[in-house]
Design a protein around this motif. Structure first.
Motif, PDB file in Angstrom:
ATOM      1  N   THR A  52     -94.148  48.923  15.377  1.00 45.31           N
ATOM      2  CA  THR A  52     -92.744  49.169  14.987  1.00 45.31           C
ATOM      3  C   THR A  52     -91.782  48.383  15.885  1.00 45.31           C
ATOM      4  O   THR A  52     -90.810  47.803  15.406  1.00 45.31           O
ATOM      5  CB  THR A  52     -92.426  50.686  15.064  1.00 45.31           C
ATOM      6  N   GLU A 117     -95.811  51.473   8.839  1.00 52.33           N
ATOM      7  CA  GLU A 117     -96.476  52.649   8.282  1.00 52.33           C
ATOM      8  C   GLU A 117     -97.075  52.308   6.915  1.00 52.33           C
ATOM      9  O   GLU A 117     -98.188  52.713   6.591  1.00 52.33           O
ATOM     10  CB  GLU A 117     -95.466  53.786   8.089  1.00 52.33           C
ATOM     11  N   ARG A 185     -86.662  57.303  15.493  1.00 47.98           N
ATOM     12  CA  ARG A 185     -87.964  56.930  16.059  1.00 47.98           C
ATOM     13  C   ARG A 185     -88.867  58.161  16.216  1.00 47.98           C
ATOM     14  O   ARG A 185     -88.394  59.235  16.558  1.00 47.98           O
ATOM     15  CB  ARG A 185     -87.790  56.236  17.424  1.00 47.98           C
ATOM     16  N   GLY A 186     -90.124  57.955  15.981  1.00 46.75           N
ATOM     17  CA  GLY A 186     -91.069  59.073  16.056  1.00 46.75           C
ATOM     18  C   GLY A 186     -91.059  59.924  14.800  1.00 46.75           C
ATOM     19  O   GLY A 186     -91.692  60.971  14.730  1.00 46.75           O
ATOM     20  N   SER A 188     -92.457  59.951  11.930  1.00 46.45           N
ATOM     21  CA  SER A 188     -93.618  60.294  11.099  1.00 46.45           C
ATOM     22  C   SER A 188     -93.994  61.761  11.264  1.00 46.45           C
ATOM     23  O   SER A 188     -94.572  62.368  10.357  1.00 46.45           O
ATOM     24  CB  SER A 188     -94.827  59.430  11.462  1.00 46.45           C
TER      25      SER A 188
HETATM   26  N1  ASP Z   1     -93.555  54.074  13.935  1.00 47.32           N
HETATM   27  C1  ASP Z   1     -92.349  54.799  14.168  1.00 47.32           C
HETATM   28  C2  ASP Z   1     -91.964  54.716  15.628  1.00 47.32           C
HETATM   29  O1  ASP Z   1     -92.604  54.023  16.386  1.00 47.32           O
HETATM   30  C3  ASP Z   1     -92.422  56.204  13.689  1.00 47.32           C
HETATM   31  C4  ASP Z   1     -93.530  57.031  14.270  1.00 47.32           C
HETATM   32  O2  ASP Z   1     -94.468  56.528  14.868  1.00 47.32           O
HETATM   33  O3  ASP Z   1     -93.467  58.256  14.128  1.00 47.32           O
HETATM   34  O4  ASP Z   1     -91.001  55.296  16.022  1.00 47.32           O
END
Ligand code: ASP
Length: 439
Positions: A52, A117, A185-186, A188
């Motif tokens: 990402t 993703e 971010r984060g 998922s």
């Molecule tokens: N790939 C995205 C991120 O690095 C979402 C995730 O991993 O949850 O933020």
């Protein structure tokens, strides 16, 4: 009806073909694991890059008129290696070419970021022999990018009912105009929770690289005990601790549907991890569930005789903080005293102006500022039923020679927050831990 589990795997769990093979073994070990949500590949080793981040970098380079072929090549190589090493064929090269074309012809930042993703879900669905179900068109946002809970739930539930087993890419969905939009971010983790709600899962397993939560930070307390069960409210109170493991917004969809979240470790699949639940029935056998904290807060303590009789005094004081756009962490008060606790980073530039304005406008008898305060939250659903818990906590700090600068007890009697000097932070956590946690 048979059991349904939604399993979400984070970046480090899907970083390469070796990790993905472990993930497949985890999924195959339990037929209830029918819906799989994936992040984009994360770091394989210290110093490696998350896909990402590389995708954002491509977009940033193009915006600065720098070519992004090389960075895109690195991304492409990772996916092609995954495809080859997993022994599947899912047109990765064509997919990558199409994304590159979109990238150089002005594809949006969110679209580009979401491809991490998307590609992983495609290749992993092929490897598992599961259906690929794109989140686009199912996870919905309004024109301002706000997540549309009910619409998403309806669409996802209808679509997933058609698939016995599926892989769904995390992190993104679509705006009303059809464009891709991402969570923060984060995000998922959030997709995992909304999929769990849509299929009415019995449990939402969130697989990462730690075996759930520990009762205290292992960098401070040696070998802290694991937390096997924690309620959503306790976790919220311990948010300084949980934030790095689970996206805060992932809690709400699961909580609304009363679905437990089980935090598990892909590299230690036999460890049961921590389960986050709505309620735990019966009395708790432990007084405290966990301790967490954070340094660098500021307390501004105001004393004014007969403060309690002056209508609107507290509101007027708070309005000064509001006018400087400072959010407040805690607000412990006495009959004639009020302390305002805020994160140092929000007041660094305006602390003296705020104090001066309060003195000038509201003429308190005394105003005192303590910088470099650490807050420590001791949390436990078992605390409310046990008299003497706070005495025990304060006693432990006194024994360790630690001066308490502030105390705040939540109305649920589930947490006690103390403020101590930054320098006493670690000692205070150790003292509380050893007082309450015995072998
Ligand atoms: N790939 C995205 C991120 O690095 C979402 C995730 O991993 O949850 O933020």
């Amino acid at each position: 009806m048979s059991e349904v589990k939604v399993v979400k795997f984070g970046g480090s769990s899907v970083a390469d073909a070796i990790q993905l093979t472990k993930v497949k073994a985890i999924i195959d070990a339990d037929p209830a694991r029918r819906y799989v949500v994936v992040s984009a590949p994360g770091k394989r080793y210290d110093g490696d890059n998350k896909v990402t981040d590389l995708l954002y970098l491509c977009k940033a380079q193009l915006e600065n008129n720098i070519g992004c072929e090389q960075v895109f090549q690195v991304i492409g190589d990772r996916y092609k290696a995954i495809e080859v090493n997993l022994g599947v064929d899912c047109d990765m090269k064509d997919e990558l070419d199409a994304i590159y074309k979109k990238l150089v012809s002005g594809g949006s930042k969110d679209f580009i970021a979401s491809r991490g993703e998307y590609l992983l879900a495609r290749v992993f669905a092929a490897f598992l022999g599961y259906d690929f179900v794109d989140a686009a068109g199912l996870v919905c946002f309004d024109a301002k990018g706000r997540f549309l809970e009910d619409e998403t739930n309806e669409k996802l539930a209808a679509e997933l009912a058609k698939h016995d087993r599926a892989v769904i890419p995390g992190f993104y969905g679509t705006l009303p105009n059809g464009e891709i939009h991402t969570f923060s971010r984060g995000g998922s983790d959030i997709t995992g929770a909304i999929v769990a709600r849509a299929v009415n899962a019995d449990v939402y397993e969130n697989w990462t690289d730690v075996s759930g939560f520990l009762m205290a930070d292992p960098r401070i307390v040696k070998n802290p005990k694991p937390i096997d069960r924690i309620t959503y409210s306790e976790l919220r109170e311990l948010s300084y601790m949980g934030a790095s493991v689970l996206h805060e917004d992932a809690i709400f969809p699961a909580r609304a549907a009363d679905i437990p979240i089980n935090i598990r470790n892909t590299n230690e699949p036999d460890n049961p991890g921590t389960t986050i639940v709505a309620e735990v029935s019966g009395p708790s056998d432990k007084i405290i569930t966990g301790i967490s904290g954070k340094k660098d807060f500021v307390t501004i303590s105001i004393a004014k005789n007969t403060m309690n009789n002056e209508v609107g005094f507290i509101r007027r004081i708070l309005s000064v903080f509001e006018s400087y756009n400072v959010s407040i962490e805690h607000l412990p008060s006495g009959i004639d005293t009020l302390s305002i606790v805020c994160d140092k980073k929000y007041v660094e530039d305006c602390l003296s102006d705020i104090v001066e304005e309060i003195e000038r406008k509201y003429k308190p008898d005394k105003i005192e500022v303590h910088e470099d305060i650490a807050l420590i939250a001791t949390v436990g659903r078992g605390m409310s039923s046990r008299p003497g818990t706070s005495a025990k906590l304060f006693g432990a700090l006194a024994k360790a020679g630690i001066n308490i600068r502030m105390i705040d007890q939540g109305s649920s009697e589930m947490n006690i927050i103390v403020g101590v000097d930054n320098n006493d932070y670690k000692d205070a956590i150790r003292a509380i831990y050893s007082e309450f946690v015995t072998e």
